[in-house]
Structures are given as C-alpha cells and as structure tokens.
Design an enzyme around this catalytic site. Structure first.
Site, PDB file in Angstrom:
ATOM      1  CG  HIS A 207      -0.231   0.339   2.485  1.00  0.00           C
ATOM      2  ND1 HIS A 207       0.437  -0.615   3.216  1.00  0.00           N
ATOM      3  CD2 HIS A 207      -0.064   1.502   3.156  1.00  0.00           C
ATOM      4  CE1 HIS A 207       0.978  -0.055   4.264  1.00  0.00           C
ATOM      5  NE2 HIS A 207       0.698   1.236   4.267  1.00  0.00           N
TER       6      HIS A 207
HETATM    7  C1  UD1 Z   1      -1.890   5.691   5.601  1.00  0.00           C
HETATM    8  C2  UD1 Z   1      -0.561   6.187   6.177  1.00  0.00           C
HETATM    9  C3  UD1 Z   1       0.456   5.058   6.176  1.00  0.00           C
HETATM   10  C4  UD1 Z   1      -0.112   3.810   6.848  1.00  0.00           C
HETATM   11  C5  UD1 Z   1      -1.425   3.441   6.185  1.00  0.00           C
HETATM   12  C6  UD1 Z   1      -2.058   2.214   6.802  1.00  0.00           C
HETATM   13  C7  UD1 Z   1      -0.042   8.562   5.850  1.00  0.00           C
HETATM   14  C8  UD1 Z   1       0.792   9.514   5.110  1.00  0.00           C
HETATM   15  N1  UD1 Z   1      -0.013   7.289   5.416  1.00  0.00           N
HETATM   16  O1  UD1 Z   1      -1.619   5.376   4.229  1.00  0.00           O
HETATM   17  O2  UD1 Z   1       1.606   5.473   6.843  1.00  0.00           O
HETATM   18  O3  UD1 Z   1       0.813   2.750   6.716  1.00  0.00           O
HETATM   19  O4  UD1 Z   1      -2.320   4.553   6.288  1.00  0.00           O
HETATM   20  O5  UD1 Z   1      -3.088   1.749   5.962  1.00  0.00           O
HETATM   21  O6  UD1 Z   1      -0.714   8.946   6.764  1.00  0.00           O
HETATM   22  N2  UD1 Z   1      -8.855   5.136   1.023  1.00  0.00           N
HETATM   23  C9  UD1 Z   1     -10.154   4.663   0.914  1.00  0.00           C
HETATM   24  N3  UD1 Z   1     -10.809   4.325   2.058  1.00  0.00           N
HETATM   25  C10 UD1 Z   1     -10.252   4.418   3.277  1.00  0.00           C
HETATM   26  C11 UD1 Z   1      -8.929   4.899   3.387  1.00  0.00           C
HETATM   27  C12 UD1 Z   1      -8.247   5.238   2.257  1.00  0.00           C
HETATM   28  O7  UD1 Z   1     -10.711   4.550  -0.180  1.00  0.00           O
HETATM   29  O8  UD1 Z   1     -10.918   4.064   4.273  1.00  0.00           O
HETATM   30  C13 UD1 Z   1      -8.124   5.477  -0.208  1.00  0.00           C
HETATM   31  C14 UD1 Z   1      -8.350   6.888  -0.625  1.00  0.00           C
HETATM   32  O9  UD1 Z   1      -8.550   6.901  -2.000  1.00  0.00           O
HETATM   33  C15 UD1 Z   1      -7.038   7.571  -0.298  1.00  0.00           C
HETATM   34  C16 UD1 Z   1      -6.027   6.454  -0.357  1.00  0.00           C
HETATM   35  O10 UD1 Z   1      -6.748   5.277  -0.014  1.00  0.00           O
HETATM   36  O11 UD1 Z   1      -6.755   8.600  -1.186  1.00  0.00           O
HETATM   37  C17 UD1 Z   1      -4.887   6.635   0.606  1.00  0.00           C
HETATM   38  O12 UD1 Z   1      -5.351   6.805   1.941  1.00  0.00           O
HETATM   39  P1  UD1 Z   1      -4.473   7.591   3.046  1.00  0.00           P
HETATM   40  O13 UD1 Z   1      -5.088   7.412   4.372  1.00  0.00           O
HETATM   41  O14 UD1 Z   1      -4.196   8.961   2.578  1.00  0.00           O
HETATM   42  O15 UD1 Z   1      -3.105   6.838   3.012  1.00  0.00           O
HETATM   43  P2  UD1 Z   1      -2.781   5.308   3.163  1.00  0.00           P
HETATM   44  O16 UD1 Z   1      -2.201   4.858   1.870  1.00  0.00           O
HETATM   45  O17 UD1 Z   1      -3.910   4.505   3.738  1.00  0.00           O
END
Ligand code: UD1
Length: 361
Positions: A207
């Site tokens: 991820h």
């Molecule tokens: C975040 C953390 C990472 C951690 C990870 C655990 C930061 C910078 N990154 O990364 O360190 O290891 O969480 O999972 O804080 N999305 C959904 N649904 C959700 C959550 C996310 O669709 O419930 C999608 C969205 O399109 C979003 C993308 O995933 O743009 C990334 O989500 P985000 O929380 O920004 O970062 P992670 O990759 O999850």
C-alpha cells in the site's frame, strides 16, 4: 487523569487496543477516550477494527476523509483544536507515523497539551517517505517518547532528543523510554485465538505510495510474485488496500494472485499463519509475521524495524524481480529459525500507562 488517544488509520486502531485494555485495569484512576480523525473511513478499513478490537466508540469523529497530504493534515488540525480546548486531556497519545499522528502532535503542542508518542524513534532515513517526515517532526515536539526498541532510542539520542531526567517532562525536556512494542503485547493477547490448519499459500500486502503510485514498479513487483507463486504451485492471498486497488490496472493478468477486500486483523493474522512466506511493504505486517514466526520478503529499499533483518527472518528486496523470487525461494527451502524478541516482553502498554499516570496523573 484523562488520556486521549488520537487514531485515524488502520494500524493505529490496533495499537490503541492494548492501551485501552490496560487503562480498563486502572479504572477510577485513569480515563481513556478515543478521537478518530476519519483518515480511514471505509467499513473494512475502520469500523470492523473497532468492533473486533472491542474499542470504545470515539467520542469525536473528525471525518476528514481522503485528501492530499497538506489538506488532510490541515483538516485534522482545524477540527482537533476545538476538541482539545473543550476536553482538556492531560495528555494526547499519538501512534506511529501517519498524517493523523503529525496533525495531532502539531495541534496539541499549540494547545498546550502534552504529547506522548507511541513508536517514537523509528527511522527509515528516507525523507521521500511522508511517514518519515511525520515521525521526525512528531518526535521533535513530543513530551514523552515511547520507543519500541533500543535502536529507536539511539536514533532519538543521535538527533539530540534525550531523556532529561526531569520530574515533570516538558516539550524540549522530554522523557524518553524504551518500552517495547504494543503490537507485540497485542499478538500475545491474540495468540490462542488464531490458528491455521494448512500452510500452503503466500500472503501479499502492498500500500505504500512509492509502490502503488508508480505503475511500472507496481507491475514489476506483482509480476515477480505472480510468476514465483505460479512456479511454486501455490496461490498468493492479496487483501488489497483501496489505494492499491485504485492504481492496479488489469488485475486479471495476475492469475496466481487472489485479490480480496481488506481483512480484519484477526483474519489477516490467520492468513499469515496459513502462509509459507509473507510479501509486504507494511511495517505492521512485517512485525506480525515475525511474531508469528513467518519469513518476510520486504518490498522496500529499507525498513525501520532493522532488528528483524538482523535475525535473518526478513529481507529487503525493493522492487527487484530476481531478488523477490530468489529470496522467497530461499525461505521456502530453508525456513529461518531465529525469531528472537527484540521488541520487549509483551507489557509495553502497561509501561506506557504507568508512566503517563506518574507524569501527568
Ligand atoms: C496511511 C498512512 C500510512 C499507513 C497506512 C495504513 C499517511 C501519510 N499514510 O496510508 O503510513 O501505513 O495509512 O493503511 O498517513 N482510502 C479509501 N478508504 C479508506 C482509506 C483510504 O478509499 O478508508 C483510499 C483513498 O482513496 C485515499 C487512499 O486510499 O486517497 C490513501 O489513503 P491515506 O489514508 O491517505 O493513506 P494510506 O495509503 O492509507
């Protein structure tokens, strides 16, 4: 005393669980509330964890959702400030290295609320990772820093963040402790609740933005694992993070990958137990696999959990297809034997709560 935990992303729900269990033992002396930033919001990225981990409903959900880094961080700060002002916790506990962690720390110091950082001192020394920025800055302004390992304590020392031996720690005059990993506490707690009858598969999670957001790199990694599994005649269970799903073109071209929705923690630990080798770029899963005595091929150029590498139970391969396959094959042929215990004795959460009660109670 009032301890407030700020959580927002999947691994933080898991880390808050052992903390909450310990606080319940100190009922009367200590109150623990949860604030959810809403960084993770899908049912299977958030709600499922609260149910399974028996975490209390957050007193506030900031509902910030997905956004670019600056916006996500800023939204959390804007919405957290009035919560801290009205609730006046004695300390704000932040976990790990996400945008929720940094936003919580920045808001708390500006509101005069002491910050306690769980998983302090971890470093990849790679500032291209948003997580590294989040960790370094959070540690710099924390009042109490809880390190999971000696290496983490040394990293802080090298940056000039040293235990000041103060009766009452302050930002700039912090308390630094090496207490072990709360996730190890949690695995011990769960150990007899998970089991697997067979071990005839591999497990993959991916991820990190540097893997998912570069199509060539993503394809190279998946192709290498797919081909390896095909040769080994075993499937690869691949619970897919929403970020990865968004970037994955032609999933049908990876016939050996069984792509499924994200799993709860208990479910993924069961998949770890069923696996011969784990492939991952996650810090949390690296440790969970190690605690469950499974070898891990780490799809990154470096790791913060260097002790696992030293035991030989995990190896860094970055995105190199040959190394991915060679190292996985090596683990299949000769499973590693050294699963020592570099991350404490399973009582990190108890240490943390007792320390917070001594400092802020
Ligand atoms: C975040 C953390 C990472 C951690 C990870 C655990 C930061 C910078 N990154 O990364 O360190 O290891 O969480 O999972 O804080 N999305 C959904 N649904 C959700 C959550 C996310 O669709 O419930 C999608 C969205 O399109 C979003 C993308 O995933 O743009 C990334 O989500 P985000 O929380 O920004 O970062 P992670 O990759 O999850």
């Amino acid at each position: 005393m009032k301890i407030m935990s700020l959580v927002g992303a999947r691994p933080q729900f898991i880390k808050a669980a052992p903390i909450h269990r310990v606080v319940k033992r100190f009922k009367g002396a200590c109150e623990h509330t949860l604030v959810h930033t809403g960084q993770h919001y899908d049912k299977n990225m958030s709600e499922v964890f609260f149910e399974e981990l028996q975490l209390p409903k957050p007193t506030h959900n900031l509902n910030v959702g997905s956004a670019h880094h600056a916006v996500q961080t800023a939204r959390i700060m804007e919405k957290l400030e009035p919560v801290l002002s009205s609730e006046k916790p004695d300390v704000l506990l932040v976990y790990g290295d996400t945008n929720s962690t940094l936003a919580g720390a920045l808001t708390a110091i500006k509101c005069g609320v002491p910050i306690a950082h769980v998983e302090a001192g971890l470093r990849s020394f790679n500032f291209a990772m948003p997580e590294e920025v989040n960790r370094v800055l959070t540690d710099r302004i924390s009042t109490v820093l809880f390190c999971p390992s000696k290496t983490a304590g040394k990293n802080l020392y090298d940056e000039g963040i040293r235990d000041c031996g103060a009766d009452k720690p302050l930002p700039g005059r912090p308390r630094v402790s090496i207490c072990g990993d709360v996730m190890y506490d949690h695995i011990l707690f769960l150990a007899n609740q998970i089991e697997a009858e067979t071990q005839d598969q591999f497990l993959l999670t991916l991820h990190r933005d540097f893997n998912t957001d570069h199509p060539d790199r993503l394809k190279r990694i998946l192709m290498a694992i797919n081909d390896f599994a095909n040769q080994a005649k075993m499937k690869v269970v691949f619970p897919i993070h929403p970020r990865t799903r968004k970037h994955l073109a032609k999933p049908e071209s990876f016939a050996s990958l069984e792509i499924i929705d994200p799993l709860s923690q208990r479910e993924i630990l069961t998949e770890v137990l069923k696996s011969r080798v784990v492939f991952t770029d996650s810090g949390g899963l690296q440790k969970e696999a190690f605690y469950l005595k499974k070898p891990t091929v780490i799809l990154r150029p470096e790791t913060e959990w260097t002790e696992i590498l030293q035991t030989g139970a995990a190896v860094l391969v970055d995105d190199d297809p040959d190394r991915i396959q060679q190292e996985a094959m090596r683990y299949l042929d000769i499973p590693p034997m050294n699963f020592s215990k570099p991350y404490g004795d399973g009582r990190a959460a108890e240490f943390i709560i007792k320390q917070l009660m001594a400092d802020f109670g």
